[in-house]
Design an enzyme around this catalytic site. Sequence first.
Site, PDB file in Angstrom:
ATOM      1  N   ARG A  21      -5.976   1.522   3.911  1.00 48.41           N
ATOM      2  CA  ARG A  21      -4.792   1.919   3.141  1.00 48.41           C
ATOM      3  C   ARG A  21      -4.574   1.043   1.911  1.00 48.41           C
ATOM      4  NH1 ARG A  21      -3.284  -0.009   8.274  1.00 48.41           N
ATOM      5  NH2 ARG A  21      -1.766  -1.702   8.330  1.00 48.41           N
ATOM      6  N   HIS A  32       0.818  -1.216   0.000  1.00 45.15           N
ATOM      7  CA  HIS A  32       0.000   0.000   0.000  1.00 45.15           C
ATOM      8  C   HIS A  32       0.856   1.272   0.000  1.00 45.15           C
ATOM      9  CE1 HIS A  32       0.931   0.884   4.198  1.00 45.15           C
ATOM     10  NE2 HIS A  32       0.782  -0.417   4.418  1.00 45.15           N
ATOM     11  N   GLU A  38      -2.823  -7.347   7.286  1.00 44.38           N
ATOM     12  CA  GLU A  38      -1.512  -7.335   7.941  1.00 44.38           C
ATOM     13  C   GLU A  38      -1.538  -8.208   9.194  1.00 44.38           C
ATOM     14  OE1 GLU A  38       1.515  -7.365   7.750  1.00 44.38           O
ATOM     15  OE2 GLU A  38       2.230  -5.291   7.676  1.00 44.38           O
ATOM     16  N   TRP A  65       1.384   7.057   9.703  1.00 40.77           N
ATOM     17  CA  TRP A  65       2.042   6.148  10.642  1.00 40.77           C
ATOM     18  C   TRP A  65       3.340   5.598  10.052  1.00 40.77           C
ATOM     19  CZ3 TRP A  65      -1.092   2.765  14.472  1.00 40.77           C
ATOM     20  CH2 TRP A  65      -1.964   3.566  15.203  1.00 40.77           C
TER      21      TRP A  65
END
Length: 178
Positions: free
Chosen positions: A57, A8, A81, A13
């Site tokens: 994302r 992505h 993830e 972050w």
Amino acid sequence: MKILVIRHGQTNWNVKNRIQGRTDTNLNQKGIEQAYEVSKNLEDKKIDLIISSPLKRTRQTAEVINNKRNIPMIIDNRLIEISYGEMEGKLANEIKNREGFGNMVEGKVYKNAETSEDFIKRVFDFLEDLKDLKKDNILLVTHNEVCKAIAIYFNGLSFGNNMKNLGMKNCEVVTYDI
């Protein structure tokens, strides 16, 4: 069959080096620009199917890539993830004694986190299921640790401490043959 794997685009972050895991963050402006750039770079590639992680994302990245193409797109939870449990949201430099953290060291367990063994099995099972699809080119939009697991699978690597070198940059593309 060719599998194109994309991590992505950038998030705030990522910039702060904050552990995201399954925290559902959006792309930042640079991440959106990266997605448009990779979309442009893929214009001449025939893609039969896009499969994305369910997190914002990755979906945002996939939607930008698919913006003018109308490629069938599905969401698959197996591309999400790895869950870092109690470590999510922390800055990487805040974590003490983090040997193996983010490198999927076998047997390493964090409170409320997915084990590395379960994570690898999930990703490998997903990749095995891809073999049943009758497609020439599939685009996967996913996350850094998933990209590492995919690299282990396709390159016949052993699971362990060498995972850090397998990471991908935001919106980097790697192609594998099945």
